[in-house]
Design a protein around this motif. Structure first.
Motif, PDB file in Angstrom:
ATOM      1  N   VAL A  18       1.054  -0.821  -0.222  1.00  0.00           N
ATOM      2  CA  VAL A  18       0.291  -0.277  -0.084  1.00  0.00           C
ATOM      3  C   VAL A  18       1.214   0.970   0.115  1.00  0.00           C
ATOM      4  O   VAL A  18       2.019   1.388   1.012  1.00  0.00           O
ATOM      5  N   ASN A  19       0.570   2.210  -0.757  1.00  0.00           N
ATOM      6  CA  ASN A  19       1.421   3.628  -0.702  1.00  0.00           C
ATOM      7  C   ASN A  19       1.498   4.475  -0.103  1.00  0.00           C
ATOM      8  O   ASN A  19       0.625   4.225   0.736  1.00  0.00           O
ATOM      9  N   HIS A  20       2.124   5.618  -0.176  1.00  0.00           N
ATOM     10  CA  HIS A  20       2.088   6.181   1.443  1.00  0.00           C
ATOM     11  C   HIS A  20       0.496   6.940   1.154  1.00  0.00           C
ATOM     12  O   HIS A  20       0.638   7.643   1.812  1.00  0.00           O
ATOM     13  N   ALA A  21       0.112   7.163   0.213  1.00  0.00           N
ATOM     14  CA  ALA A  21      -1.129   7.936   0.357  1.00  0.00           C
ATOM     15  C   ALA A  21      -1.705   7.450   1.434  1.00  0.00           C
ATOM     16  O   ALA A  21      -2.691   7.895   2.076  1.00  0.00           O
ATOM     17  N   TYR A  22      -2.120   6.230   2.065  1.00  0.00           N
ATOM     18  CA  TYR A  22      -2.936   5.157   2.633  1.00  0.00           C
ATOM     19  C   TYR A  22      -2.330   5.943   3.833  1.00  0.00           C
ATOM     20  O   TYR A  22      -4.383   6.303   4.439  1.00  0.00           O
ATOM     21  N   GLU A  23      -1.927   6.629   4.543  1.00  0.00           N
ATOM     22  CA  GLU A  23      -1.836   7.731   6.304  1.00  0.00           C
ATOM     23  C   GLU A  23      -2.776   9.102   5.458  1.00  0.00           C
ATOM     24  O   GLU A  23      -3.101   9.209   6.936  1.00  0.00           O
ATOM     25  N   GLN A  24      -1.827   9.225   4.884  1.00  0.00           N
ATOM     26  CA  GLN A  24      -2.601  10.230   4.735  1.00  0.00           C
ATOM     27  C   GLN A  24      -4.275  10.840   4.358  1.00  0.00           C
ATOM     28  O   GLN A  24      -4.821  11.289   4.653  1.00  0.00           O
ATOM     29  N   VAL A  25      -5.096   9.821   3.116  1.00  0.00           N
ATOM     30  CA  VAL A  25      -6.130   9.844   2.959  1.00  0.00           C
ATOM     31  C   VAL A  25      -6.766   9.174   4.096  1.00  0.00           C
ATOM     32  O   VAL A  25      -8.319   9.246   4.308  1.00  0.00           O
ATOM     33  N   LEU A  26      -6.808   7.884   4.402  1.00  0.00           N
ATOM     34  CA  LEU A  26      -7.081   6.570   5.597  1.00  0.00           C
ATOM     35  C   LEU A  26      -6.611   7.110   6.104  1.00  0.00           C
ATOM     36  O   LEU A  26      -7.437   5.950   7.497  1.00  0.00           O
ATOM     37  N   LEU A  27      -5.430   7.671   7.236  1.00  0.00           N
ATOM     38  CA  LEU A  27      -5.026   7.620   8.240  1.00  0.00           C
ATOM     39  C   LEU A  27      -4.601   6.702   8.491  1.00  0.00           C
ATOM     40  O   LEU A  27      -5.087   6.331  10.300  1.00  0.00           O
ATOM     41  N   GLY A  28      -4.334   5.582   8.112  1.00  0.00           N
ATOM     42  CA  GLY A  28      -3.863   4.284   8.677  1.00  0.00           C
ATOM     43  C   GLY A  28      -2.357   4.139   9.078  1.00  0.00           C
ATOM     44  O   GLY A  28      -1.582   5.240   8.457  1.00  0.00           O
ATOM     45  N   THR A  29      -2.088   2.986   9.027  1.00  0.00           N
ATOM     46  CA  THR A  29      -0.907   3.246   8.802  1.00  0.00           C
ATOM     47  C   THR A  29      -0.243   2.472   7.981  1.00  0.00           C
ATOM     48  O   THR A  29      -0.078   1.088   7.814  1.00  0.00           O
ATOM     49  N   ASP A  30       1.071   2.016   7.169  1.00  0.00           N
ATOM     50  CA  ASP A  30       1.343   1.170   5.668  1.00  0.00           C
ATOM     51  C   ASP A  30       1.997   0.081   6.502  1.00  0.00           C
ATOM     52  O   ASP A  30       0.981  -1.298   6.210  1.00  0.00           O
ATOM     53  N   ALA A  31       2.565   0.275   7.944  1.00  0.00           N
ATOM     54  CA  ALA A  31       2.763  -1.482   7.947  1.00  0.00           C
ATOM     55  C   ALA A  31       1.756  -2.518   8.881  1.00  0.00           C
ATOM     56  O   ALA A  31       1.722  -3.126   8.805  1.00  0.00           O
ATOM     57  N   SER A  32       0.710  -1.781   8.828  1.00  0.00           N
ATOM     58  CA  SER A  32      -0.466  -2.443   9.751  1.00  0.00           C
ATOM     59  C   SER A  32      -1.786  -2.513   8.774  1.00  0.00           C
ATOM     60  O   SER A  32      -2.520  -3.134   9.262  1.00  0.00           O
ATOM     61  N   VAL A  33      -1.555  -2.035   7.813  1.00  0.00           N
ATOM     62  CA  VAL A  33      -2.750  -2.188   7.120  1.00  0.00           C
ATOM     63  C   VAL A  33      -3.517  -3.766   6.952  1.00  0.00           C
ATOM     64  O   VAL A  33      -4.780  -3.082   6.763  1.00  0.00           O
ATOM     65  N   ASN A  34      -2.659  -5.007   6.939  1.00  0.00           N
ATOM     66  CA  ASN A  34      -3.509  -5.925   7.386  1.00  0.00           C
ATOM     67  C   ASN A  34      -4.497  -5.820   8.496  1.00  0.00           C
ATOM     68  O   ASN A  34      -5.726  -6.731   8.754  1.00  0.00           O
ATOM     69  N   ALA A  35      -3.816  -5.832   9.227  1.00  0.00           N
ATOM     70  CA  ALA A  35      -4.789  -5.092  10.789  1.00  0.00           C
ATOM     71  C   ALA A  35      -5.505  -4.474  10.767  1.00  0.00           C
ATOM     72  O   ALA A  35      -6.353  -4.540  12.024  1.00  0.00           O
ATOM     73  N   GLU A  36      -5.466  -3.523  10.345  1.00  0.00           N
ATOM     74  CA  GLU A  36      -6.411  -2.198  10.506  1.00  0.00           C
ATOM     75  C   GLU A  36      -7.837  -2.714   8.742  1.00  0.00           C
ATOM     76  O   GLU A  36      -8.681  -1.541   9.618  1.00  0.00           O
ATOM     77  N   LEU A  37      -7.334  -3.518   8.436  1.00  0.00           N
ATOM     78  CA  LEU A  37      -8.680  -3.758   7.274  1.00  0.00           C
ATOM     79  C   LEU A  37      -9.892  -3.947   7.950  1.00  0.00           C
ATOM     80  O   LEU A  37     -10.946  -3.556   7.416  1.00  0.00           O
ATOM     81  N   PRO A  38     -10.430  -4.760   9.293  1.00  0.00           N
ATOM     82  CA  PRO A  38     -11.511  -5.240   9.557  1.00  0.00           C
ATOM     83  C   PRO A  38     -12.331  -3.676   9.994  1.00  0.00           C
ATOM     84  O   PRO A  38     -13.263  -3.384   9.310  1.00  0.00           O
ATOM     85  N   ALA A  39     -11.420  -3.202  10.679  1.00  0.00           N
ATOM     86  CA  ALA A  39     -11.809  -1.807  11.512  1.00  0.00           C
ATOM     87  C   ALA A  39     -12.576  -0.186  10.012  1.00  0.00           C
ATOM     88  O   ALA A  39     -13.547   0.416   9.821  1.00  0.00           O
ATOM     89  N   LEU A  40     -11.290  -1.038   8.496  1.00  0.00           N
ATOM     90  CA  LEU A  40     -11.252   0.553   7.553  1.00  0.00           C
ATOM     91  C   LEU A  40     -12.874   0.183   6.656  1.00  0.00           C
ATOM     92  O   LEU A  40     -13.674   0.992   6.771  1.00  0.00           O
ATOM     93  N   LEU A  41     -13.238  -1.346   6.902  1.00  0.00           N
ATOM     94  CA  LEU A  41     -14.419  -1.755   5.962  1.00  0.00           C
ATOM     95  C   LEU A  41     -15.479  -1.439   6.810  1.00  0.00           C
ATOM     96  O   LEU A  41     -16.504  -1.606   6.457  1.00  0.00           O
ATOM     97  N   ALA A  42     -15.221  -1.922   8.828  1.00  0.00           N
ATOM     98  CA  ALA A  42     -16.849  -1.359   8.942  1.00  0.00           C
ATOM     99  C   ALA A  42     -16.835   0.212   8.870  1.00  0.00           C
ATOM    100  O   ALA A  42     -18.282   0.232   9.315  1.00  0.00           O
ATOM    101  N   ARG A  43     -16.178   0.982   8.178  1.00  0.00           N
ATOM    102  CA  ARG A  43     -16.911   2.330   8.117  1.00  0.00           C
ATOM    103  C   ARG A  43     -17.553   2.271   6.357  1.00  0.00           C
ATOM    104  O   ARG A  43     -17.756   3.315   6.356  1.00  0.00           O
ATOM    105  N   VAL A  44     -17.478   1.107   6.127  1.00  0.00           N
ATOM    106  CA  VAL A  44     -18.381   1.611   4.730  1.00  0.00           C
ATOM    107  C   VAL A  44     -19.151   1.704   4.920  1.00  0.00           C
ATOM    108  O   VAL A  44     -19.925   0.611   5.497  1.00  0.00           O
TER     109      VAL A  44
END
Length: 378
Positions: free
Chosen positions: A32-58
């Motif tokens: 995942v590129n660096h824009a993930y941190e600016q746009v979705l306020l996540g952390t690149d290295a933790s993207v898979n761990a953060e997916l459930p919370a991100l998808l809960a926002r759909v």
């Protein structure tokens, strides 16, 4: 020799749009590129761990839609762009256009899904404002046309009556009455020509299809119609479904169809009559019914009402003119939406015009559990 992998990574990380690569077999994001941190306020290295919370926002209304498309994307099918919403803490929505690319099996991995997320929130906001402005403008024109046309028709009829009932009037008075009659007639024609021109202009623009809640996009123009006709003393009412009904529409064109059908119903409904609009969800379609208890349509005319320059055209009860194109254009627009329009009528009792369009993908019958689960990306 160029290192294309390094070049891709540099380009991706320089992008302001979120880009990610998903390993379909492993069921995880591998980049995942660096824009993930600016746009979705996540952390690149933790993207898979953060997916459930991100998808809960759909947005709840978009989950089945996303699940259905994701299941196709990971099979390399129907790789078209879709628009989905992510909910924010302040209850507003952040719109994204998801643009996927399927890469077949590579040596180091299995098949990959590469996806770019464009934040289109501003564009969606501007489009919603534009659609709202256009619908209110079209409603105002239609309501004013009934009011102004009726006044001019009355003046025309009074001038004609006075000219016929005052045989002793001098030549100058007769000429003035004739001028008043002609001016009123031309004014009515000018008003109707303006409405027809506006409608025809809406038809000639390119289709811009969006997945929208039909009740939500029709609520404001229907309410504007209700308020406008209430001021004129007409009886107009509408009902909308309690739950969202998603369809694929060009909002401006489809709204104009509904406004035109309401206007048509008003033309042939006496002052004390009623016009109603009902929006309902069926199993695989959405239906809009415009009904009235007006003079109805003669049986011989019914087969011809949707024809171009139809022989079924006739002036309204208040002298409104028509060129016979309105219902033909309505039919064309509805068919562009893969829908159908029909009419039933009994002379002396009223008419019902029915428009049906398909429900949007992911919003028909309940999705199978495996597709719903696909939204978890596992």
């Amino acid at each position: 020799m160029l290192d294309f992998a390094a070049l891709f990574l540099a380009q991706a990380n320089a992008s302001a749009q979120v880009q990610f690569v998903y390993d379909i077999a492993a069921g995880r994001v591998i980049f995942v590129n660096h824009a993930y941190e600016q746009v979705l306020l996540g952390t690149d290295a933790s993207v898979n761990a953060e997916l459930p919370a991100l998808l809960a926002r759909v947005h709840p209304d978009d989950r089945g839609y996303l699940a259905e498309h994701w299941a196709r994307w990971v099979r390399g099918e129907q790789l078209g762009e879709i628009n989905v919403r992510l909910q924010r803490g302040d209850e507003s929505a952040q719109w994204f256009a998801a643009i996927p690319y399927y890469h077949p099996a590579a040596a180091a991995t299995g098949p990959l899904l590469v996806c770019t997320l464009h934040d289109i929130s501003a564009a969606k906001h501007h489009q919603a404002n534009s659609d709202l402005f256009n619908s209110r403008k079209n409603v105002a024109l239609e309501v004013l046309s009934h009011d102004a046309s009726g006044a001019f028709v009355m003046v025309e009829q009074l001038a004609q009556y006075l000219r016929e009932e005052l045989p002793e009037a001098g030549q100058s008075q007769v000429q003035l009455l004739q001028m008043l009659e002609n001016t009123s007639r031309e004014s009515v024609k000018m008003i109707r020509d303006l409405i027809n021109t506006e409608f025809a202009a809406a038809v000639t623009t390119n289709l811009k299809i969006d997945r929208v809640d039909l009740g939500a996009v029709l609520r404001d123009p229907l309410e504007q119609l209700r308020l406008g006709h209430e001021l004129l003393g007409h009886h107009f009412a509408y009902t909308l479904p309690a739950a969202a009904v998603y369809v694929n529409l060009d909002v401006n064109k489809f709204t104009q169809v509904v406004i035109n059908l309401v206007s048509n119903a008003m033309k042939f409904t006496p002052h004390e009559g009623h016009v109603r609009v009902a929006v309902v969800r069926l199993a695989d379609r959405a239906r809009v019914e415009v009904s009235d208890d007006g003079i109805g349509i003669p049986a011989a005319m019914l087969p011809h009402v949707f024809e171009r320059f139809t022989r079924a055209r006739r002036p309204g009860l208040r002298g409104e003119e028509t060129i016979g194109l309105g219902l033909s254009l309505c039919k064309t627009i509805v068919e562009w939406h893969e829908g159908a329009v029909s009419v039933t009528s009994t002379e002396g009792e009223g008419s019902v015009f029915t428009v049906e369009v398909p429900l949007a993908e992911g919003f028909g019958s309940r999705l199978p559990d495996q597709l719903v689960e696909a939204v978890t990306f596992h």
